[in-house]
Motif scaffolding. Structure first.
Motif, PDB file in Angstrom:
ATOM      1  N   LEU A  70      55.217  27.196  -9.930  1.00 40.63           N
ATOM      2  CA  LEU A  70      56.584  26.946  -9.486  1.00 40.63           C
ATOM      3  C   LEU A  70      56.720  25.638  -8.717  1.00 40.63           C
ATOM      4  O   LEU A  70      57.725  24.940  -8.846  1.00 40.63           O
ATOM      5  CB  LEU A  70      57.060  28.099  -8.590  1.00 40.63           C
ATOM      6  N   GLY A  71      55.709  25.314  -7.900  1.00 37.37           N
ATOM      7  CA  GLY A  71      55.830  24.186  -6.997  1.00 37.37           C
ATOM      8  C   GLY A  71      55.728  22.828  -7.655  1.00 37.37           C
ATOM      9  O   GLY A  71      56.487  21.906  -7.310  1.00 37.37           O
ATOM     10  N   ILE A  72      54.799  22.660  -8.609  1.00 35.56           N
ATOM     11  CA  ILE A  72      54.646  21.350  -9.248  1.00 35.56           C
ATOM     12  C   ILE A  72      55.888  20.978 -10.064  1.00 35.56           C
ATOM     13  O   ILE A  72      56.399  19.854  -9.926  1.00 35.56           O
ATOM     14  CB  ILE A  72      53.380  21.305 -10.124  1.00 35.56           C
ATOM     15  N   PRO A  73      56.420  21.868 -10.921  1.00 37.41           N
ATOM     16  CA  PRO A  73      57.656  21.505 -11.631  1.00 37.41           C
ATOM     17  C   PRO A  73      58.805  21.177 -10.684  1.00 37.41           C
ATOM     18  O   PRO A  73      59.576  20.242 -10.931  1.00 37.41           O
ATOM     19  CB  PRO A  73      57.962  22.754 -12.465  1.00 37.41           C
ATOM     20  N   ALA A  74      58.922  21.926  -9.588  1.00 43.90           N
ATOM     21  CA  ALA A  74      59.995  21.650  -8.623  1.00 43.90           C
ATOM     22  C   ALA A  74      59.823  20.282  -7.991  1.00 43.90           C
ATOM     23  O   ALA A  74      60.799  19.545  -7.778  1.00 43.90           O
ATOM     24  CB  ALA A  74      60.018  22.736  -7.548  1.00 43.90           C
ATOM     25  N   ASP A  75      58.576  19.906  -7.690  1.00 42.93           N
ATOM     26  CA  ASP A  75      58.306  18.609  -7.074  1.00 42.93           C
ATOM     27  C   ASP A  75      58.623  17.470  -8.034  1.00 42.93           C
ATOM     28  O   ASP A  75      59.258  16.475  -7.650  1.00 42.93           O
ATOM     29  CB  ASP A  75      56.840  18.552  -6.651  1.00 42.93           C
ATOM     30  N   VAL A  76      58.176  17.594  -9.283  1.00 42.20           N
ATOM     31  CA  VAL A  76      58.428  16.538 -10.271  1.00 42.20           C
ATOM     32  C   VAL A  76      59.924  16.452 -10.581  1.00 42.20           C
ATOM     33  O   VAL A  76      60.467  15.351 -10.745  1.00 42.20           O
ATOM     34  CB  VAL A  76      57.611  16.800 -11.553  1.00 42.20           C
ATOM     35  N   TYR A  77      60.606  17.584 -10.664  1.00 48.72           N
ATOM     36  CA  TYR A  77      62.058  17.606 -10.908  1.00 48.72           C
ATOM     37  C   TYR A  77      62.791  16.815  -9.830  1.00 48.72           C
ATOM     38  O   TYR A  77      63.752  16.092 -10.115  1.00 48.72           O
ATOM     39  CB  TYR A  77      62.531  19.058 -10.923  1.00 48.72           C
ATOM     40  N   LYS A  78      62.338  16.934  -8.597  1.00 50.21           N
ATOM     41  CA  LYS A  78      63.055  16.317  -7.482  1.00 50.21           C
ATOM     42  C   LYS A  78      62.586  14.904  -7.167  1.00 50.21           C
ATOM     43  O   LYS A  78      63.382  14.050  -6.769  1.00 50.21           O
ATOM     44  CB  LYS A  78      62.887  17.196  -6.239  1.00 50.21           C
ATOM     45  N   TYR A  79      61.269  14.625  -7.375  1.00 45.63           N
ATOM     46  CA  TYR A  79      60.723  13.346  -6.924  1.00 45.63           C
ATOM     47  C   TYR A  79      60.168  12.460  -8.040  1.00 45.63           C
ATOM     48  O   TYR A  79      59.782  11.324  -7.769  1.00 45.63           O
ATOM     49  CB  TYR A  79      59.609  13.581  -5.896  1.00 45.63           C
TER      50      TYR A  79
END
Length: 584
Positions: A70-79
């Motif tokens: 969950l965390g890596i996709p969320a990070d790439v989506y945002k940053y």
């Protein structure tokens, strides 16, 4: 609080239940065969008889937690896609581990990796490392358990508390009764399930957008594609330097001196088997870095003009993948079940690895010190009780995870804060022959104190360290934002969706206007990717001079230096060392 209209059907529940039952069945199988997990060698090290493929898959599963899911996709989506540089860091860390750390640990026939610190320095050093491992791993596993429970509660409407109990009970059961063999072979199964969820999302997105190249184009227009941020500023959240250099130190800690990983390598048949496991693990890490990044690009392609968080459909960035799955697979019975099963599989594999490693550290570093002549049967029973105890601890700490912020950043910050000083201790022992106990403990304590200070400051002043997110839009979903009539994740009736959007936008604007701080506060703006590197170097740069001053340049030190270098060279290059005593 977000309320969800459940779309989880009977097929989805069956798939989730089947995955949990298979995991439990593997534990029962290994509990009933062989010596029935009654000996230490079998329970903690699988009789040191594992082959390279299941060990490599287990190592991957230990990393492929629901946090990564969950965390890596969320990070790439945002940053943006700078995260992809971690693939390089993984390769460098695995190469150093394979050629330097692993030969030393394997030839010493350790069970607890901290045993090396007692042999090289003192028992006090070993206990310090064990204590830090307990703290870091317990908080980490609180986040690991939190992530899939968040997904299950989100997509099914199940109470969060029941989700926590479900995952903790299943994982604690098969880890307790099945030992390391159950952990490794369930990891192989769970890793397969976890990867299937990523592939399903990527394939569905590619079909909907007419190929992945079109998804890439949409992300380029949205400024998500970035690979060459060469800024030398250590406060920049992600740069080539911070990820490749800082990330290498983080993954060196995770791969080389972390009991959770090293224990599996020590269970291999031979040193060459362990090396093959590490090489395959390295290739797998590159794949697992790539797939979440691709999922993030798919998510942005769907929501580039209607961000779910600003539209009030989710409240946390880490919910973006769960929302995506429910949204695009709502007409495909079973696929949401595969996704939730994937998240649960990823979490179960990480949790089981942590439980087994914590049992090993507790038994080897504490129990055997208190009762050195304890029988093997009683010792194994204590290890099983330890697994149950830490399972309960994980469940309790899960409820603290909601206040810790972004999943992946929090995890890597914790890894750096606690892992940096630990990595520094092992580097002092292996690479600095003149290092002694006084220098090692001094460097470790100074480094840990500095790390806790910086991490606490960054948490208390998040606007100084969170970085600026890339542009997001709600231009195609303002009707949803105003009325929220078609939202999958709806706000409660007591909340105003538009006020949520306004608060979110205000928060983002404040972060961007605040920028980086100067002076002592500027330290809190330091990118979390540098924590492990800086703290490891502090341990060495403090520990080595203190050691030299303590020894006073005596001839005894010179003799020990020559002998230690010889033994380490022999161990590293797979030659036979006759006298291991000199290394201590």
């Amino acid at each position: 609080m977000v309320a969800y209209e459940p779309t989880f059907g009977i097929v989805d529940y069956i798939l989730l239940l089947l995955m949990l039952l298979i995991s439990a069945a593997v534990g029962l199988y290994f509990a009933c065969r062989g010596n029935k997990q009654r000996t230490t060698e079998e329970y903690l090290l699988a009789d040191r008889d594992l082959s390279f493929f299941p060990v490599a898959m287990s190592l991957l599963a230990g990393f492929m937690s629901a946090i990564a899911y969950l965390g890596i996709p969320a990070d790439v989506y945002k940053y943006g896609t700078m995260w992809w540089w971690y693939a390089v860091a993984h390769v460098l860390a695995i190469w150093i581990t394979t050629t330097t750390f692993m030969p030393v640990f394997y030839r010493l026939k350790l069970v607890s990796v901290n045993e090396y610190l007692e042999l090289r320095f003192s028992r006090t050093t070993r206990l310090c490392a064990a204590f830090i491992f307990f703290v870091q791993k317990c908080f980490y596993m609180g986040l690991v358990v939190y992530a899939p429970c968040l997904v299950l509660a989100t997509v099914t409407g199940m109470a969060f508390e029941w989700s926590v109990l479900l995952i903790v009970i299943i994982c604690t059961f098969y880890t307790c009764v099945g030992g390391l063999k159950a952990v490794v072979w369930t990891d192989v199964f769970q890793m397969t399930v976890a990867l299937s969820g990523f592939f399903a999302i990527i394939i569905k997105g590619s079909v909907d957008f007419g190929g992945f190249s079109n998804i890439w184009d949409i992300n380029e227009r949205g400024q998500r594609i970035e690979f060459f941020n060469l800024s030398p500023d250590p406060r920049a959240r992600h740069t080539v330097w911070s990820i490749v250099i800082g990330g290498t130190f983080v993954w060196l800690y995770i791969s080389a001196v972390n009991q959770m990983q090293v224990q599996r390598l020590l269970a291999c048949k031979t040193l060459n088997t362990a090396r093959l496991s590490l090489i395959l693990y390295g290739f797998g890490l590159v794949l697992i870095t790539t797939l979440p990044c691709m999922v993030a690009l798919v998510a942005y392609a769907y929501y580039n003009k209607c961000d779910p968080r600003l539209a009030g459909k989710i409240q946390r960035d880490d919910q973006i993948v769960a929302y995506l799955v429910v949204d695009i697979f709502r007409d495909f019975p079973g696929l949401p079940g595969i996704f939730v099963s994937s998240c649960f599989s990823a979490a179960l594999s990480s949790m089981s690895s942590a439980l087994n490693s914590l049992a090993a550290i507790t038994g080897e570093d504490i129990v055997k010190a208190m009762w050195p002549n304890i029988s093997d049967t009683r010792y194994t029973m204590i290890n099983k009780i330890t697994v149950v105890f830490f399972g309960l601890v994980f469940a309790g700490l899960t409820f603290l995870a909601d206040v810790l912020g972004k999943l992946i950043q929090t995890v890597l910050a914790f890894a750096g804060t606690f892992g940096g000083p630990l990595l520094g201790l092992f580097c002092l022992g292996i690479f600095c022959p003149r290092a002694n106990n006084v220098g090692a403990i001094t460097g470790f304590l100074v480094s840990l104190t500095f790390g806790l200070w910086i991490t606490t400051g960054a948490y208390m002043y998040p606007s100084a360290s969170s970085g600026n997110s890339l542009p997001i839009s709600t231009e195609d979903c303002m009707e949803d934002v105003a009325g929220n009539s078609t939202a999958l994740f709806t706000m409660s009736t007591t909340e105003n969706p538009m006020s949520f959007v306004n608060e979110t936008m205000t928060e983002i604007q404040e972060n961007e206007e605040f920028g980086y701080r100067s002076g002592i506060m500027g330290l809190y703006s330091l990118s979390y990717t540098w924590y492990c590197c800086i703290l490891c170097l502090i341990t060495i740069l403090i520990g080595l001079p203190v050691s030299i001053i303590k020894d006073g340049g005596r001839r005894k030190t010179e003799v020990r230096t020559k002998n230690t270098i010889r033994i380490l060279w022999l161990l590293t290059w797979n030659l036979r060392a006759q006298k291991f005593d000199h290394i201590y």
